[in-house]
Design an enzyme around this catalytic site. Structure first.
Site, PDB file in Angstrom:
ATOM      1  N   THR A   1       0.812  -1.213   0.000  1.00 28.23           N
ATOM      2  CA  THR A   1       0.000   0.000   0.000  1.00 28.23           C
ATOM      3  C   THR A   1       0.847   1.264   0.000  1.00 28.23           C
ATOM      4  O   THR A   1       0.338   2.336  -0.320  1.00 28.23           O
ATOM      5  CB  THR A   1      -0.930   0.024   1.226  1.00 28.23           C
ATOM      6  OG1 THR A   1      -0.141  -0.023   2.426  1.00 28.23           O
ATOM      7  CG2 THR A   1      -1.878  -1.179   1.196  1.00 28.23           C
ATOM      8  N   CYS A   2       2.125   1.152   0.371  1.00 30.13           N
ATOM      9  CA  CYS A   2       2.988   2.339   0.384  1.00 30.13           C
ATOM     10  C   CYS A   2       3.140   2.933  -1.012  1.00 30.13           C
ATOM     11  O   CYS A   2       3.257   4.151  -1.169  1.00 30.13           O
ATOM     12  CB  CYS A   2       4.365   2.000   0.945  1.00 30.13           C
ATOM     13  SG  CYS A   2       4.336   1.364   2.627  1.00 30.13           S
ATOM     14  N   PHE A   3       3.156   2.061  -2.026  1.00 27.77           N
ATOM     15  CA  PHE A   3       3.339   2.574  -3.383  1.00 27.77           C
ATOM     16  C   PHE A   3       2.396   1.903  -4.386  1.00 27.77           C
ATOM     17  O   PHE A   3       2.701   1.779  -5.564  1.00 27.77           O
ATOM     18  CB  PHE A   3       4.794   2.431  -3.863  1.00 27.77           C
ATOM     19  CG  PHE A   3       5.518   1.269  -3.275  1.00 27.77           C
ATOM     20  CD1 PHE A   3       6.239   1.417  -2.101  1.00 27.77           C
ATOM     21  CD2 PHE A   3       5.495   0.026  -3.872  1.00 27.77           C
ATOM     22  CE1 PHE A   3       6.919   0.330  -1.558  1.00 27.77           C
ATOM     23  CE2 PHE A   3       6.172  -1.055  -3.338  1.00 27.77           C
ATOM     24  CZ  PHE A   3       6.904  -0.895  -2.159  1.00 27.77           C
TER      25      PHE A   3
END
Length: 800
Positions: free
Chosen positions: A766-768
């Site tokens: 979910t970070c990128f």
């Protein structure tokens, strides 16, 4: 110690001319009024937030409220306390006054007798319509009567509709440290009630009851509260039809008794130790069992479990998992979180494990100055200490038990939602027993709505609601309600109002503004209690709110464990810094103390994360405490008062046991609705990397992926896929072309190809906004693995 609280006669008219706090106008949107600046509806009697108290005296040593057995006559006692109180309601001199009204229908007076003439053409046994006073009724013609003859008909008393305007209830500060934001100081009498309850090991709980007709001071009457009968002595200056606040004797919590049980036999696992707990599976439900002191691994032990709804033979198997799992405690049938390592339950969390330690919010409910608005404290406790009831009662009726949770937790979201809707329907009062009318003006929609909802008791919050917009003839058949929820929630989540901010890591999610007290100093906490009630009511009414919240808030609402990974969801850089500190050989070289830097209105300040944090250096000996303090601060303490009111408002409506079947992703989908996803735009704005970088959309596995998304996944599964990869089911208003990553920059949805031998299941980052997709051998295999990955990602199952 039991108490009474006099709430005033419901027929009295409490004007706002001397005792109301008026709203003030402000250049900042969302500010509510003060006494010296009147709003455009200050002419309404009782407008604004009332700080009035009744003129009733404080009386001590009156007869006691005594619990009695249902089979025995009621008995008086001693040592009762009578408190002053604020008015709950007043007669509404103006039916167009904005706010909330308690609407009841009563039949009074004798039956009404009318003489009517049988119209021409009516045959014996057939029906005809006539006017009887103000009512039009149907009459069946007797066999012996002919047209033109006269009949005498008797009708029951005509129902009378009564509307009682409800005055706004104030928030009560849970302790002396909580000031401002809409809080009122807790009165000494209420503080005494709360101390008594805490000291006795229970929770303070008060009830508003109506004194029956023909009961006057000194006379006794009985009331039934949650299945128990109590004898109440009418206090001085009270009388028929007045509201009285009573607090029955506090009883410590006791284990729930199982009406019917079944004996199970299981082999103690090799890693279990005498006196230590271990987990096993019973009928699909994880159960926590304590190994007897005289038993060693390999021996068989027996224990009992309730068998409501259990069918057939049940096989038990020991199951270990290194993550957090919800279990059912055998001794009291309450749900508890446990963590296992090497098939052994870990209960010693004295040292922080950066990869595994977790905490759960714990709410301690307290009585407020106004019986309709309880208060409470929210704390962070180690996850294994958090418990929640598995049983929900409504009077003498059991609405749900742990067996219901066990059978529903593996169902689809649609099946879970239908079960929850049925439960809410049983908790909602019948229309005939009274409902709530909420009258608001479009020009002051939010202010009128806050005053209306904040005047309701917890019982009122579960009654039927009917909305009216002032000056509009529309009938609320559902559309007005939907419009109200949408407009109000949209205004509350508007960043310009200063209560919420767009997440710097995910533009689709909202975070609580830690500086909301600067934006709305007089009443920002009132708005959070209001929003909590609105979110809870939206679940009850199957309505949708206009605001996706960050992930850890959904976990707080559900009572799920929160770990350092939740910091990673919201601030990857901050998480990475903490992880580096946890892995350092000598952290003292960083010259850190127990503070953090906050920026408010452009000014940077150092904030201690523990008491005296600025004077305490971080060393290898206390690095564990420092990490825990940062987790507590970022996930709760930073916005503790706001979060407390949000949770209190939410649980004013929704009973916590009813939520135990949902995970955070499902709760977001229920509150925000399934998004309308433009699959063409999604596919058009997707990037490819890894093994898919060269062939992109022409790769066989990529083709399978989009076929599954388009043809095999329904709307819910597409939303879950978005949650799995981006952290939320929300889609940017301008489409997937402007999807952001955790650093705030544009980062499009990315499919990253990896070897099948690297790992079995897809992974979401979910970070990128990236999904790692193995090169499966068939579309069927991909469908099975992808579906399992995205439906269990919130549950914490290990699927490597």
């Amino acid at each position: 110690m039991p108490i009474f609280r006099i709430m005033g006669n419901t027929s009295s008219n409490n004007s706002s001319s001397t005792n109301s706090q008026q709203r003030r106008s402000s250049g900042y949107p969302g500010h509510r009024g003060t006494q010296n600046q009147r709003s455009n509806y200050g002419n309404y009697p009782g407008a604004g937030r009332s700080n009035a108290t009744s003129s009733l005296p404080v009386v001590h040593n009156a007869p006691n409220t005594t619990q009695v057995s249902p089979s025995l006559p009621a008995r008086p006692g001693s040592n009762n306390v009578v408190l002053q109180g604020t008015p709950v309601s007043s007669s509404a001199s103006d039916p167009e006054r904005p706010g909330a009204y308690a609407v009841t229908r009563t039949s009074s007076g004798p039956a009404q007798v009318f003489r009517v003439t049988v119209p021409p053409g009516v045959r014996p046994g057939s029906e005809f319509s006539v006017h009887a006073g103000s009512r039009r009724v149907r009459v069946r013609c007797p066999q012996t009567t002919r047209p033109g003859q006269s009949l005498q008909i008797t009708l029951p008393p005509e129902p009378i509709t009564n509307q009682t305007f409800l005055q706004v209830a104030t928030l009560t500060a849970p302790d002396k440290e909580c000031v401002g934001g809409g809080y009122a100081k807790m009165s000494k009498e209420v503080a005494k009630v709360n101390r008594t309850a805490v000291d006795s090991g229970g929770t303070a709980q008060t009830f508003l009851v109506t004194i029956p007709p023909n009961v006057y001071p000194g006379m006794q009457f009985t009331v039934t509260l949650e299945g128990q009968r109590f004898m109440v002595t009418c206090p001085p200056n009270a009388g028929p039809n007045m509201k009285v606040r009573i607090v029955p004797p506090t009883t410590p919590e006791e284990p729930q008794a199982a009406p019917k049980t079944q004996v199970f036999e299981v082999v103690v696992p090799p890693t279990a130790k005498p006196g230590q707990p271990f987990t096993l599976m019973a009928n699909g439900q994880r159960v926590l069992v304590t190994c007897p002191l005289n038993v060693i691994p390999g021996q068989k032990i027996r224990f009992q479990l309730p068998v409501q709804h259990m069918v057939g033979n049940i096989k038990l198997s020991y199951e270990g998992n290194n993550g957090w799992n919800r279990t059912i405690r055998v001794q009291d049938l309450k749900f508890q979180w446990v963590r296992t390592e090497n098939d052994q339950v870990v209960l010693d969390e004295s040292e922080i494990d950066f990869n595994a330690s977790a905490f759960v919010r714990k709410i301690t409910y307290l009585e407020g100055n106004d019986a309709r608005m309880r208060t409470g404290k929210v704390d962070f406790v180690p996850a294994h200490e958090a418990v929640v009831d598995s049983k929900l009662l409504a009077g003498d009726k059991t609405l749900m038990s742990y067996a219901d949770v066990s059978s529903m937790q593996e169902k689809s979201l649609d099946e879970k939602t239908k079960w929850f809707e049925n439960l809410c329907e049983q908790l909602t009062g019948e229309w005939e027993n009274g409902h709530i009318k909420i009258l608001v003006r479009r020009t002051s929609l939010l202010q009128d709505s806050v005053d209306a909802v904040m005047s309701l008791s917890r019982e009122d919050l579960r009654k039927r609601w009917r909305f009216e917009f002032s000056g509009e003839p529309g009938i609320d058949a559902g559309g007005v309600t939907r419009e109200w929820f949408q407009i109000v929630s949209e205004e509350l989540f508007d960043p310009d109002r200063g209560l919420w901010l767009s997440s710097t890591q995910n533009q689709m999610c909202m975070v609580i503004n830690p500086a909301s007290g600067f934006a709305c100093p007089d009443d920002h906490l009132i708005y959070f209690r209001f929003l909590g009630r609105i979110i809870g009511r939206a679940l009850f009414d199957q309505q949708v709110i206009k605001g996706h919240m960050v992930r850890h808030i959904y976990k707080h609402l559900l009572g799920w464990p929160i770990s350092f990974n939740d910091i990673d969801y919201e601030d990857h850089d901050y998480y990475s810094s903490l992880k580096k500190l946890a892995d350092m050989d000598d952290v003292s070289l960083m010259c850190l103390d127990f503070t953090t830097t906050e920026e408010t209105l452009g000014a940077r300040t150092e904030v201690p994360i523990i008491d005296g944090g600025a004077m305490r250096e971080v060393t290898n000996e206390n690095i564990s405490e420092y990490l825990e303090a940062n987790l507590r601060y970022r996930m709760l303490d930073r916005t503790k008062n706001q979060m407390s009111e949000l949770l209190l408002g939410f649980f004013d409506v929704v009973p916590e046991p009813a939520l135990t079947i949902f995970d955070p992703n499902e709760l977001e989908l229920m509150l925000c609705g399934l998004p309308e996803i433009d699959i063409k735009d999604w596919e058009k704005n997707t990037l490819y990397s890894g093994l898919f970088e060269s062939k992109t959309k022409t790769h066989r596995v990529v083709n399978w992926f989009w076929e599954i998304v388009k043809k095999d996944f329904d709307q819910e599964m597409r939303a879950r896929l978005l949650q799995f990869v981006t952290g939320t089911s929300g889609v940017p208003a301008r489409g997937f072309a402007v999807l952001q990553s955790n650093d705030g920059n544009i980062k499009k949805f990315t499919i990253h190809g990896v070897e099948r031998s690297q790992f079995m299941y897809p992974r979401g980052h979910t970070c990128f906004n990236r999904i790692d997709l193995p090169t499966y051998n068939s579309k069927k295999e991909m469908f099975e693995k992808l579906k399992l990955a995205i439906t269990t990602s919130a549950i914490g199952f290990g699927i490597e």
